[in-house]
Design a protein around this motif. Structure first.
Motif, PDB file in Angstrom:
ATOM      1  N   LYS A   1       5.277  -0.424   8.385  1.00  0.00           N
ATOM      2  CA  LYS A   1       5.787   0.941   8.242  1.00  0.00           C
ATOM      3  C   LYS A   1       6.257   1.214   6.822  1.00  0.00           C
ATOM      4  O   LYS A   1       6.048   2.309   6.287  1.00  0.00           O
ATOM      5  N   HIS A   2       6.863   0.229   6.177  1.00  0.00           N
ATOM      6  CA  HIS A   2       7.551   0.469   4.908  1.00  0.00           C
ATOM      7  C   HIS A   2       6.827  -0.038   3.657  1.00  0.00           C
ATOM      8  O   HIS A   2       7.073   0.473   2.568  1.00  0.00           O
ATOM      9  N   VAL A   3       5.980  -1.050   3.793  1.00  0.00           N
ATOM     10  CA  VAL A   3       5.285  -1.606   2.625  1.00  0.00           C
ATOM     11  C   VAL A   3       3.829  -1.858   2.994  1.00  0.00           C
ATOM     12  O   VAL A   3       3.542  -2.545   3.976  1.00  0.00           O
ATOM     13  N   TYR A   4       2.921  -1.291   2.198  1.00  0.00           N
ATOM     14  CA  TYR A   4       1.499  -1.467   2.477  1.00  0.00           C
ATOM     15  C   TYR A   4       0.980  -2.749   1.827  1.00  0.00           C
ATOM     16  O   TYR A   4       1.484  -3.183   0.778  1.00  0.00           O
ATOM     17  N   GLN A   5      -0.053  -3.299   2.442  1.00  0.00           N
ATOM     18  CA  GLN A   5      -0.665  -4.513   1.901  1.00  0.00           C
ATOM     19  C   GLN A   5      -1.190  -4.293   0.486  1.00  0.00           C
ATOM     20  O   GLN A   5      -1.164  -5.189  -0.351  1.00  0.00           O
ATOM     21  N   SER A   6      -1.649  -3.081   0.206  1.00  0.00           N
ATOM     22  CA  SER A   6      -2.243  -2.765  -1.092  1.00  0.00           C
ATOM     23  C   SER A   6      -1.224  -2.344  -2.144  1.00  0.00           C
ATOM     24  O   SER A   6      -1.584  -2.085  -3.298  1.00  0.00           O
ATOM     25  N   ASP A   7       0.053  -2.257  -1.777  1.00  0.00           N
ATOM     26  CA  ASP A   7       1.085  -1.854  -2.734  1.00  0.00           C
ATOM     27  C   ASP A   7       1.186  -2.866  -3.883  1.00  0.00           C
ATOM     28  O   ASP A   7       0.867  -4.045  -3.710  1.00  0.00           O
ATOM     29  N   PRO A   8       1.664  -2.406  -5.047  1.00  0.00           N
ATOM     30  CA  PRO A   8       1.811  -3.336  -6.179  1.00  0.00           C
ATOM     31  C   PRO A   8       2.915  -4.363  -5.967  1.00  0.00           C
ATOM     32  O   PRO A   8       2.996  -5.344  -6.693  1.00  0.00           O
ATOM     33  N   VAL A   9       3.787  -4.121  -4.987  1.00  0.00           N
ATOM     34  CA  VAL A   9       4.831  -5.083  -4.654  1.00  0.00           C
ATOM     35  C   VAL A   9       4.633  -5.537  -3.214  1.00  0.00           C
ATOM     36  O   VAL A   9       3.847  -4.966  -2.452  1.00  0.00           O
ATOM     37  N   ALA A  10       5.361  -6.575  -2.842  1.00  0.00           N
ATOM     38  CA  ALA A  10       5.275  -7.118  -1.492  1.00  0.00           C
ATOM     39  C   ALA A  10       6.676  -7.207  -0.904  1.00  0.00           C
ATOM     40  O   ALA A  10       7.680  -7.046  -1.609  1.00  0.00           O
ATOM     41  N   THR A  11       6.731  -7.461   0.390  1.00  0.00           N
ATOM     42  CA  THR A  11       8.009  -7.717   1.042  1.00  0.00           C
ATOM     43  C   THR A  11       7.875  -8.948   1.918  1.00  0.00           C
ATOM     44  O   THR A  11       6.785  -9.277   2.390  1.00  0.00           O
ATOM     45  N   ALA A  12       8.991  -9.630   2.105  1.00  0.00           N
ATOM     46  CA  ALA A  12       9.056 -10.772   3.013  1.00  0.00           C
ATOM     47  C   ALA A  12      10.327 -10.646   3.835  1.00  0.00           C
ATOM     48  O   ALA A  12      11.380 -10.279   3.309  1.00  0.00           O
ATOM     49  N   VAL A  13      10.213 -10.942   5.130  1.00  0.00           N
ATOM     50  CA  VAL A  13      11.321 -10.768   6.063  1.00  0.00           C
ATOM     51  C   VAL A  13      11.473 -12.028   6.908  1.00  0.00           C
ATOM     52  O   VAL A  13      10.480 -12.559   7.423  1.00  0.00           O
TER      53      VAL A  13
END
Length: 729
Positions: A351-363
């Motif tokens: 919902k909040h971060v796309y795979q193609s975004d220039p940044v990533a997230t980890a949870v």
């Protein structure tokens, strides 16, 4: 001595000497048979007896490598992993046609001879002599089984595999002696069962059950006649007769097997003819192995399980022993992964971060008090393609994570506060907390003292953030100068020792820097580490090391020992309760207000690092803790200004406005339907408190205006320690 053939090959007598001198005589010695040893045969055999007698009598059979199945906490399958796709089955669970087919084509006299088929040897010698080459072998199924044992033992070592399969007299002698021993100890039925479970059938399928599933998507017990014949034909050359890539050759070979089955009267000629008319009828199930196949985005959780088995001494004293256990497989691993929590993590990430975004997230989500890791996911999936990675962004370097972890900014400040309270500081401790100041000097450390010889300065995010402040307001507003004064007062050593007791180890495995800037989150940590450290607060001061594995069942249903969470008190209950009260203020009326849970008590802290290259929210309830990191996955990171993440444009990224909502959604779904216990609250009243100098509430600030210090930027301050990037928070 016999003459050589005109073609340059050996004469019939010489072939007999070479083949019978080794095979027949060696077999005869062990079987107690008497064969004439004359002429070339005697000469060839004479030198082999001593070598034969020197071979150990017992064949050490290694456990067959099998699939390992990894399950979640409720028994749902996460993934299957294997070095060799194999599922061992009993002979009774293999179709009778399959048993007949393999014997007919590979060793029709299997039930009539011993380990060595002397008639077969003579027939092979005669046929090969007539052909001028080696067109027919004489190995029995037992001998083939022994050779496969050697190959299995060699594993993926190419040199050992070559040694196990080389066409040498020495290997043949060794194979013969072991075959004789196996015949005596196992008997025909067990040998056939073992043979069908160990043999390679091509397409990564080892053993008849895996082969049946691969080519026909059915169990070996359900194979039809024509299907069994096709699989039996593969054994001679799995690549040449591969039905997927060489269907014509595979059909010809299948029909050969069917004719042979009719010749030995396993089936009638009419049955053979009818089966030969049928198509191959493949229903291929392509091999799916490894954590790349994990469901619900649990690839990196799966990979952490693998790393645990390869690194934890519980599974073997040496790295080699642990690797062997993992490769042999046959394990059923039930993990701590909560499917509800994992699904919520993945839903929030998407919902909040796309795979193609220039940044990533980890949870990462963990359970306070048990150390159980309940969920782990990231926006860059496990894989080898574009915007995929094999780096577990939630883990330390030693467990497959990034080299240095990620600077944590203001999320480290509660650790400093806990250390200070343990040192006797009151939760209403006040400091002048100016907008900008030099680092106090000297400051005691674990190694002596630190001095600000270069005149380094620290400043708050906003010029209006001017003290004096007490601990509660400084925590809610995340005031840099307050926490620098606090660590300078108590010393660096109590803070780094508190971090260690809470499991907050650097992701690169190195010791903490003994400098005051550690309070601003200047060191790199992993999301797993931060989630587990904050779980210590939720658990009222008791740290429990993270665990991913609940139980393991080995081959044969044997229970294996698994690592247990180790719990130890890091701080007093009163200190933990005080921190919980402080951090409730952050989500209720401070920098983390956007992340606060509506349906239950929660606490947490925001953080953003130098140049906004990493943004964090770490928070918890009494029964779950979680950490969210957002940033550039590479070594240099990404400056998160004028950037779009998950389709939402940002002038500047804050710990509150991107990681915060990710945490909120992930935790809300993970906790849905679960109890909502409250914290033990502590009254924090400053007897000397004066009216605030500013009537603005901490929760009033908006991104781009009076944003407080949730982001951890250093605001251009001088960095006297060139090996670290100095956040301002």
């Amino acid at each position: 001595m016999g003459n050589t053939r005109s073609s340059g090959g050996l004469s019939t007598a010489q072939q007999a000497a070479k083949f019978l001198g080794v095979s027949a005589l060696a077999g005869a010695v062990m079987a107690g048979l008497a064969l004439p040893a004359v002429g070339a045969l005697g000469l060839a055999a004479k030198g082999t007896v001593e070598e034969f007698d020197g071979i150990p009598a017992n064949l050490k059979t290694p456990p067959l490598s099998q699939r390992t199945t990894i399950l979640d906490a409720e028994g749902g399958e996460i993934a299957k992993v294997y070095s060799r796709d194999r599922t061992i089955v009993k002979l009774k669970d293999i179709a009778p046609y399959m048993r007949q087919a393999i014997v007919a084509i590979e060793d029709a006299r299997f039930y009539e001879h011993g380990a060595v088929d002397l008639k077969g040897v003579l027939r092979a010698v005669n046929t090969n002599a007539q052909d001028g080459g080696v067109s027919q072998g004489a190995s029995t199924l037992t001998q083939q089984y022994v050779k496969n044992v050697f190959v299995e033992e060699a594993g993926d070592d190419k040199e050992k595999v070559a040694e196990a399969t080389q066409q040498s007299i020495g290997r043949k002698i060794k194979e013969l002696k072991y075959a004789i021993k196996v015949e005596k100890e196992l008997g025909k039925k067990r040998i056939l069962e073992n043979y069908l479970n160990i043999t390679f059938f091509g397409q990564q399928a080892y053993g008849i059950e895996a082969a049946s599933q691969r080519y026909f998507s059915k169990s070996a017990k359900d194979l039809k006649l024509e299907q069994a014949a096709l699989l039996a034909g593969l054994v001679q050359s799995p690549s040449r007769y591969d039905p997927i890539n060489a269907p014509n050759a595979a059909k010809a070979r299948r029909d050969t097997v069917l004719r042979r089955m009719a010749e030995v009267k396993d089936i009638t000629p009419a049955q053979a003819a009818a089966a030969q008319k049928k198509p191959l009828g493949l229903k291929v199930s392509m091999p799916r192995s490894g954590c790349i196949t994990a469901v619900k985005g649990a690839g990196f959780f799966c990979d952490y399980v693998r790393e645990t088995l390869l690194n934890d001494p519980t599974f073997g004293k040496t790295a080699e022993a642990r690797a062997k256990r993992w490769t042999q497989g046959g394990l059923t691993i039930r993990t701590t992964l909560d499917p509800q929590a994992q699904e919520s993590v993945q839903k929030s990430i998407k919902k909040h971060v796309y795979q193609s975004d220039p940044v990533a997230t980890a949870v990462t989500l963990v359970e306070p008090g048990t150390g159980k890791v309940l969920g782990m996911g990231q926006s860059r999936p496990y894989g080898f393609g574009e915007n995929e990675t094999q780096i577990n962004l939630s883990a330390d370097k030693s467990m497959g994570g990034s080299n240095y972890g990620f600077q944590v900014g203001s999320t480290f400040k509660p650790i400093t506060a806990a250390a200070a309270i343990e040192q006797g500081k009151k939760p209403y401790q006040r400091y002048s907390s100016p907008y900008k100041m030099k680092y106090p000097s000297p400051v005691t450390t674990c190694k002596g003292t630190w001095s600000n010889d270069e005149g380094a300065t620290v400043e708050n995010e906003n010029e209006k953030e001017v003290g004096p402040y007490g601990m509660k307001e400084a925590t809610a507003k995340s005031v840099n100068t307050y926490f620098v004064q606090l660590i300078s007062d108590i010393g660096v050593c109590p803070v780094t020792r508190m971090a260690d007791k809470m499991g907050a180890k650097r992701a690169d495995g190195k010791d903490h820097n003994q400098v005051p800037s550690v309070t601003l989150g200047s060191e790199g940590f992993s999301p797993l580490t931060m989630a587990n450290a904050y779980a210590t607060f939720a658990n009222r001061g008791v740290y429990c090391s993270p665990v991913f594995i609940d139980s393991i069942t080995g081959p044969g249903g044997k229970k294996l020992k698994v690592p247990q969470s180790k719990c130890s008190r890091a701080m007093s209950e009163k200190t933990a309760d005080t921190i919980n009260t402080l951090l409730r203020g952050v989500v209720e009326d401070g920098t983390g207000k956007q992340a606060g849970l509506q349906s239950r008590p929660s606490a947490g802290k925001t953080g953003t690092t130098d140049e906004r290259r990493a943004a964090w929210f770490v928070g918890y309830t009494p029964n779950m803790a979680g950490a969210v990191w957002v940033g550039g996955p590479g070594s240099k990171g990404v400056k998160m200004e004028n950037i779009t993440i998950g389709g939402v444009p940002h002038d500047k990224v804050y710990g509150a406005d991107t990681p915060g909502p990710i945490w909120k959604d992930a935790m809300s779904g993970a906790l849905d339907g679960k109890p909502a216990p409250d914290f033990v609250n502590v009254q924090i009243k400053d007897p000397n408190q004066r009216k605030p100098h500013d009537d603005k509430k901490p929760g009033d600030r908006r991104p781009g205006r009076d944003k407080g210090n949730d982001n951890g930027d250093n605001g251009g301050q001088d960095n006297p320690w060139p090996d670290i990037s100095l956040p301002r928070t």
